[in-house]
Motif scaffolding. Sequence first.
Motif, PDB file in Angstrom:
ATOM      1  N   PHE A 122       0.832  -1.205   0.000  1.00 38.20           N
ATOM      2  CA  PHE A 122       0.000   0.000   0.000  1.00 38.20           C
ATOM      3  C   PHE A 122       0.866   1.254   0.000  1.00 38.20           C
ATOM      4  CE2 PHE A 122      -3.304   2.657   2.384  1.00 38.20           C
ATOM      5  CZ  PHE A 122      -3.959   2.980   1.221  1.00 38.20           C
ATOM      6  N   MET A 123       1.949   1.251   0.784  1.00 35.27           N
ATOM      7  CA  MET A 123       2.866   2.389   0.831  1.00 35.27           C
ATOM      8  C   MET A 123       3.483   2.639  -0.540  1.00 35.27           C
ATOM      9  SD  MET A 123       6.368   2.807   3.072  1.00 35.27           S
ATOM     10  CE  MET A 123       7.134   1.432   2.199  1.00 35.27           C
ATOM     11  N   ILE A 124       3.893   1.579  -1.207  1.00 34.76           N
ATOM     12  CA  ILE A 124       4.493   1.712  -2.539  1.00 34.76           C
ATOM     13  C   ILE A 124       3.474   2.274  -3.532  1.00 34.76           C
ATOM     14  CG2 ILE A 124       5.484   0.430  -4.472  1.00 34.76           C
ATOM     15  CD1 ILE A 124       6.677  -1.492  -2.415  1.00 34.76           C
ATOM     16  N   ILE A 125       2.225   1.806  -3.440  1.00 37.76           N
ATOM     17  CA  ILE A 125       1.176   2.282  -4.345  1.00 37.76           C
ATOM     18  C   ILE A 125       0.913   3.769  -4.134  1.00 37.76           C
ATOM     19  CG2 ILE A 125      -1.290   2.122  -4.852  1.00 37.76           C
ATOM     20  CD1 ILE A 125      -1.083  -0.885  -4.402  1.00 37.76           C
ATOM     21  N   ILE A 126       0.831   4.204  -2.874  1.00 39.13           N
ATOM     22  CA  ILE A 126       0.577   5.619  -2.584  1.00 39.13           C
ATOM     23  C   ILE A 126       1.716   6.487  -3.115  1.00 39.13           C
ATOM     24  CG2 ILE A 126       0.404   7.323  -0.729  1.00 39.13           C
ATOM     25  CD1 ILE A 126      -1.180   5.331   0.872  1.00 39.13           C
ATOM     26  N   MET A 127       2.953   6.051  -2.891  1.00 36.71           N
ATOM     27  CA  MET A 127       4.103   6.814  -3.392  1.00 36.71           C
ATOM     28  C   MET A 127       4.081   6.892  -4.913  1.00 36.71           C
ATOM     29  SD  MET A 127       7.068   5.295  -0.859  1.00 36.71           S
ATOM     30  CE  MET A 127       8.367   6.066  -1.822  1.00 36.71           C
ATOM     31  N   ALA A 128       3.752   5.772  -5.564  1.00 37.05           N
ATOM     32  CA  ALA A 128       3.711   5.760  -7.026  1.00 37.05           C
ATOM     33  C   ALA A 128       2.621   6.690  -7.545  1.00 37.05           C
ATOM     34  CB  ALA A 128       3.484   4.331  -7.525  1.00 37.05           C
ATOM     35  N   PHE A 129       1.444   6.675  -6.913  1.00 40.86           N
ATOM     36  CA  PHE A 129       0.354   7.546  -7.339  1.00 40.86           C
ATOM     37  C   PHE A 129       0.722   9.013  -7.148  1.00 40.86           C
ATOM     38  CE2 PHE A 129      -2.580   4.169  -8.032  1.00 40.86           C
ATOM     39  CZ  PHE A 129      -3.636   4.735  -8.741  1.00 40.86           C
ATOM     40  N   ALA A 130       1.342   9.334  -6.018  1.00 40.65           N
ATOM     41  CA  ALA A 130       1.725  10.720  -5.752  1.00 40.65           C
ATOM     42  C   ALA A 130       2.731  11.216  -6.781  1.00 40.65           C
ATOM     43  CB  ALA A 130       2.296  10.839  -4.342  1.00 40.65           C
ATOM     44  N   LEU A 131       3.737  10.404  -7.081  1.00 42.57           N
ATOM     45  CA  LEU A 131       4.739  10.801  -8.068  1.00 42.57           C
ATOM     46  C   LEU A 131       4.118  10.939  -9.456  1.00 42.57           C
ATOM     47  CD1 LEU A 131       7.749   8.577  -6.921  1.00 42.57           C
ATOM     48  CD2 LEU A 131       7.477  11.050  -6.621  1.00 42.57           C
ATOM     49  N   PHE A 132       3.226  10.012  -9.801  1.00 44.15           N
ATOM     50  CA  PHE A 132       2.561  10.077 -11.105  1.00 44.15           C
ATOM     51  C   PHE A 132       1.712  11.334 -11.220  1.00 44.15           C
ATOM     52  CE2 PHE A 132      -1.226   9.132 -13.690  1.00 44.15           C
ATOM     53  CZ  PHE A 132      -0.607   8.890 -14.909  1.00 44.15           C
ATOM     54  N   GLN A 133       0.958  11.634 -10.161  1.00 40.91           N
ATOM     55  CA  GLN A 133       0.126  12.835 -10.166  1.00 40.91           C
ATOM     56  C   GLN A 133       0.970  14.083 -10.339  1.00 40.91           C
ATOM     57  OE1 GLN A 133      -2.192  11.940  -6.430  1.00 40.91           O
ATOM     58  NE2 GLN A 133      -3.758  13.006  -7.599  1.00 40.91           N
ATOM     59  N   LEU A 134       2.040  14.178  -9.550  1.00 43.71           N
ATOM     60  CA  LEU A 134       2.882  15.364  -9.620  1.00 43.71           C
ATOM     61  C   LEU A 134       3.477  15.530 -11.016  1.00 43.71           C
ATOM     62  CD1 LEU A 134       4.756  15.217  -6.192  1.00 43.71           C
ATOM     63  CD2 LEU A 134       3.134  16.956  -6.939  1.00 43.71           C
ATOM     64  N   ARG A 135       3.902  14.424 -11.602  1.00 43.59           N
ATOM     65  CA  ARG A 135       4.520  14.509 -12.928  1.00 43.59           C
ATOM     66  C   ARG A 135       3.505  14.961 -13.974  1.00 43.59           C
ATOM     67  NH1 ARG A 135       8.423   9.907 -15.658  1.00 43.59           N
ATOM     68  NH2 ARG A 135       8.962  11.090 -17.537  1.00 43.59           N
ATOM     69  N   VAL A 136       2.313  14.376 -13.950  1.00 46.29           N
ATOM     70  CA  VAL A 136       1.300  14.713 -14.940  1.00 46.29           C
ATOM     71  C   VAL A 136       0.788  16.134 -14.743  1.00 46.29           C
ATOM     72  CG1 VAL A 136      -1.020  14.175 -15.762  1.00 46.29           C
ATOM     73  CG2 VAL A 136       0.598  12.325 -15.299  1.00 46.29           C
ATOM     74  N   LEU A 137       0.465  16.493 -13.497  1.00 48.97           N
ATOM     75  CA  LEU A 137      -0.110  17.811 -13.239  1.00 48.97           C
ATOM     76  C   LEU A 137       0.906  18.924 -13.461  1.00 48.97           C
ATOM     77  CD1 LEU A 137      -2.276  17.013 -10.095  1.00 48.97           C
ATOM     78  CD2 LEU A 137      -3.061  17.405 -12.433  1.00 48.97           C
ATOM     79  N   ARG A 138       2.170  18.681 -13.129  1.00 46.42           N
ATOM     80  CA  ARG A 138       3.185  19.703 -13.379  1.00 46.42           C
ATOM     81  C   ARG A 138       3.431  19.871 -14.872  1.00 46.42           C
ATOM     82  NH1 ARG A 138       7.616  18.669  -8.504  1.00 46.42           N
ATOM     83  NH2 ARG A 138       6.419  19.729  -6.869  1.00 46.42           N
ATOM     84  N   ARG A 139       3.322  18.783 -15.617  1.00 42.58           N
ATOM     85  CA  ARG A 139       3.433  18.889 -17.064  1.00 42.58           C
ATOM     86  C   ARG A 139       2.317  19.754 -17.616  1.00 42.58           C
ATOM     87  NH1 ARG A 139       2.981  13.319 -19.660  1.00 42.58           N
ATOM     88  NH2 ARG A 139       4.858  13.000 -18.397  1.00 42.58           N
ATOM     89  N   GLU A 140       1.101  19.551 -17.084  1.00 39.22           N
ATOM     90  CA  GLU A 140      -0.024  20.385 -17.507  1.00 39.22           C
ATOM     91  C   GLU A 140       0.188  21.833 -17.085  1.00 39.22           C
ATOM     92  OE1 GLU A 140      -2.645  19.667 -19.325  1.00 39.22           O
ATOM     93  OE2 GLU A 140      -1.864  17.648 -19.663  1.00 39.22           O
ATOM     94  N   GLU A 141       0.802  22.014 -15.904  1.00 36.38           N
ATOM     95  CA  GLU A 141       1.061  23.365 -15.408  1.00 36.38           C
ATOM     96  C   GLU A 141       1.984  24.122 -16.365  1.00 36.38           C
ATOM     97  OE1 GLU A 141       3.140  25.495 -11.533  1.00 36.38           O
ATOM     98  OE2 GLU A 141       2.498  23.406 -11.441  1.00 36.38           O
ATOM     99  N   VAL A 142       2.986  23.427 -16.901  1.00 38.45           N
ATOM    100  CA  VAL A 142       3.902  24.051 -17.849  1.00 38.45           C
ATOM    101  C   VAL A 142       3.184  24.374 -19.151  1.00 38.45           C
ATOM    102  CG1 VAL A 142       5.965  23.681 -19.236  1.00 38.45           C
ATOM    103  CG2 VAL A 142       5.937  22.950 -16.857  1.00 38.45           C
TER     104      VAL A 142
END
Length: 312
Positions: A290-310
């Motif tokens: 579960f910890m690994i899944i949460i970390m993966a989701f957080a990193l994925f979200q940040l990468r996608v949303l920051r890309r959209e931010e740019v």
Amino acid sequence: MAVATGSRPASRGTGQTPGGRRRLREGRLDRTFYWMVLPAFVLFFVFHTIPVLQGIFYSLTDSPGYGEWNFVGLANYAALFGDERVRDAYLFTFQFAIVCTVLVNVIALVIAIWLNGRIRFRSTLRGIYFIPYVLALLVIGYVFQYMFNQSLPAIGQALGIERLSTSILADPSLAWIGLVVMTVWQAVAFAIIIYTAGLQTVPAELYEAASIDGATPWRQFWSITMPMIWSFFTINVVLSLKNFLQVFDQVIAMTGGGPGTATETIGVLIYRGGFQGGEYGYQIANAVIFMIIIMAFALFQLRVLRREEVSV
């Protein structure tokens, strides 16, 4: 007698130039920073890193949480993928987290935009909306449990509404709605504060220019508001999904994971199995995944949303 007027002489007794003393002071300043960080690092390592490493070790055992245990390797992890109760808990948790994340951000953004247009009582309204966030989740959960189990059924019976005459928390197909209502009501307060702070960074001149050009409010929202507050939107979405995936207190207070296992989340399953069911090693393995899944989701979200931010 001639006096030398060139470069300044070296310091007596030390043989160091002013530049050398400056570099020495800078070196001492750097070491000071290290000493300031050291206590926090030690506390983090002792109370976070070591327990995590111990948990990973025990996930490779059949420990019941006490007494003797045996090393079983990756058997716990293999068993998790065939456990139907674990799959149901993951499915419910992710559905719950996604629904709450969407509702919280939509409602919070609408209220924040409305608050941003209020000149009078703006600070008072912000304080009122923030009150739910400072209350304890367990307290709020028990209040909502009483409301869904007692108050609403009484109102439904008085009005002759059959659907409201019984508690939705006792219905396996509707209990999740009560959890969502309570969670969104409590969590939307923090999101409102973040969005309000973001909206204050948007220059009013942009809206004035857009109005002169004939842009509709909806067009202004998508072309001005969202691009300008996208970083705040990223923060809210990432924090919301992370917090809702770890939902625990609300479930314990309102449904206890029931009826049956209809509202059992991953956190509740780990708690019950690990601390009450003698499955300590097994549920620790569940917690590691579960910890690994949460970390993966957080990193994925940040990468996608920051890309959209740019891009915006």
